[in-house]
Structures are given as structure tokens and as C-alpha cells.
Design an enzyme around this catalytic site. Sequence first.
Site, mmCIF file in Angstrom:
data_model
loop_
_atom_site.group_PDB
_atom_site.id
_atom_site.type_symbol
_atom_site.label_atom_id
_atom_site.label_comp_id
_atom_site.label_asym_id
_atom_site.label_seq_id
_atom_site.Cartn_x
_atom_site.Cartn_y
_atom_site.Cartn_z
ATOM 1 N N THR A 154 -7.738 9.610 9.652
ATOM 2 C CA THR A 154 -7.131 8.153 10.025
ATOM 3 C C THR A 154 -5.860 7.993 9.835
ATOM 4 O O THR A 154 -5.145 8.774 8.661
ATOM 5 C CB THR A 154 -8.173 7.136 9.173
ATOM 6 O OG1 THR A 154 -7.805 7.225 7.748
ATOM 7 C CG2 THR A 154 -9.669 7.203 9.292
ATOM 8 N N TYR B 223 -0.887 -3.474 -4.356
ATOM 9 C CA TYR B 223 -1.174 -2.345 -3.598
ATOM 10 C C TYR B 223 -1.821 -1.085 -4.642
ATOM 11 O O TYR B 223 -2.852 -0.524 -4.456
ATOM 12 C CB TYR B 223 0.235 -1.428 -3.554
ATOM 13 C CG TYR B 223 0.241 0.007 -2.961
ATOM 14 C CD1 TYR B 223 -0.328 0.429 -1.900
ATOM 15 C CD2 TYR B 223 0.666 1.083 -3.879
ATOM 16 C CE1 TYR B 223 -0.322 1.722 -1.431
ATOM 17 C CE2 TYR B 223 0.779 2.483 -3.800
ATOM 18 C CZ TYR B 223 0.067 2.853 -2.423
ATOM 19 O OH TYR B 223 0.119 3.980 -2.260
#
Length: 264
Positions: free
Chosen positions: A13, A154
Site C-alpha cells: 500500500t 502520529y
Amino acid sequence: MNIQLNTKRALVTASTGGIGFAIAKGLAEAGAAVIINGRSEGSVSAAIARLVVAVPGANVTGVAADLSTSEGVAIVLGEVSGVDILVNNAGIYGPQDFFETSDEVWDNYWQTNVMSGVRLSRALLPSMVEKGWGRVVFVASESARNIPADMIHYGVSKTAQLALARGLAKRVAGSGVTVNSVLPGPTLSDGVADMMQDEVARTGKSLESVAKDFILEHRPSSIIQRAATVEEVANMIVYVCSQQASATTGAALRVDGGVVDDIV
């Protein structure tokens, strides 16, 4: 070490550039049939063209989809089959103060960095287990263990990836399928290179030199004292996807240049 993946099919991906493209290239060089993924048809087509030039004779296809949504994942799953190797590389990052980070930002990071891998693994792991062979790799970050104060959102998403990979490895225990995380540190990806272009122009230094200065100032614990290349990160991931790595599962493997100050 001669890694042969000639009979394997890999989905990588977010592989139209940076670390993702380097992974796709490394797997193609090892003989795997590779499925490129990106958000647009144009970026996917361009990446396929680059990869075919870099690896003559490579078996490369592509699918364009935004994996931050369940609909985007469904598009990918509707176009791919027979996947033996899944590399969950899709992810976003960026600094933002915790007190200014909205629920919408948190959700976007969670959907992109975590749920894309959840959805793809849930769909593709069963067939790997049925065949008795498979590889799932989550491309996490040293920020999963060294949470950055300016990117808490994150870091949390990357820590979640480690937990997800470890849990999935235990869920498919004894099946012949391995699930691991790889933790890059500061890496000269396309995004980092773009971020540093102004400093390159201002100083007249090379990109590598500017990146090294950045590492020494902001990641002083780095042992290699430079940024890694995307190929160095990809090399670890290609190995983890190989037959030779069959006894490595449930692991969080660092390619961080020693940034995380830990002996484990």
C-alpha cells in the site's frame, strides 16, 4: 542470501513513491508479482512505468484507492486476489501541537494509519492461513516507541500498529503466516526530501548533508548519524517477507539507525 519470491503475490500500500516504492521494487527484484497502490490513477500508472524500467520483466499491476476509508479498502479488495504478502505502508504524518489537534485530525490518522491495515488484514489473512504461508508487515516508525511531543497523534497511531501486528501474529500462531512490524527512523523519503529543499537551496549543501545536520540536531541519539535511505528500509522488509524469515513473527524490527536508545 538469495531471496526468491517467484511464486508469491504482494500488495504494497502507498507504493507510488518513497519507502513504499522501494519495497515494491525490492519484492519485484526477488521475483514477486507486485500490486502497486496509490490514491490516483496517474500516480499508480507512473509508478508502474518506473518499476518496469527498474526491474525489466517484472510482473506489476496497480490499483488506485484512498485507504483512509472503508470504501477505498473495498475498491482494493475488489480488484486483488491471491495475495501472499501484504505490506501495510499507507500512512500520514505531520507535526501539530496536542492542544490544537482536533478530533477530526485524530480520526484521520487513526483511519489511515491503523484501520487501513486492520481492514486489509482482516480480509486477506484468512486465505494466507488456508494456504499455510503468508507475510503481513506493518511499516510503523521509531515514533511508536519514541513518541514525539510535537506529533503525539502520529506516535499513538504507530504504537497501535505494533500492538495490532503482535496480536495478529498470535491470532494466526502455528499457521505458517508471520506478522511483523518494521520501524524506520529518519529516512530520506520523497516527503522528507521535499521538506528539506528550501534548506538545500539556502545553504548550497547536498540533500544528504542537510539531512545529516537535521539528524544531529533533532535525533542526537542516532548511532549512524545520518538519515537512512529508502532502500535500506526496504531491504529489511523484503527479508521479513522471505522464506528465510520464517521464524520471525510478532516482532518489532528497528531500522532506525539506533535512534531509540534501547538494547532490545
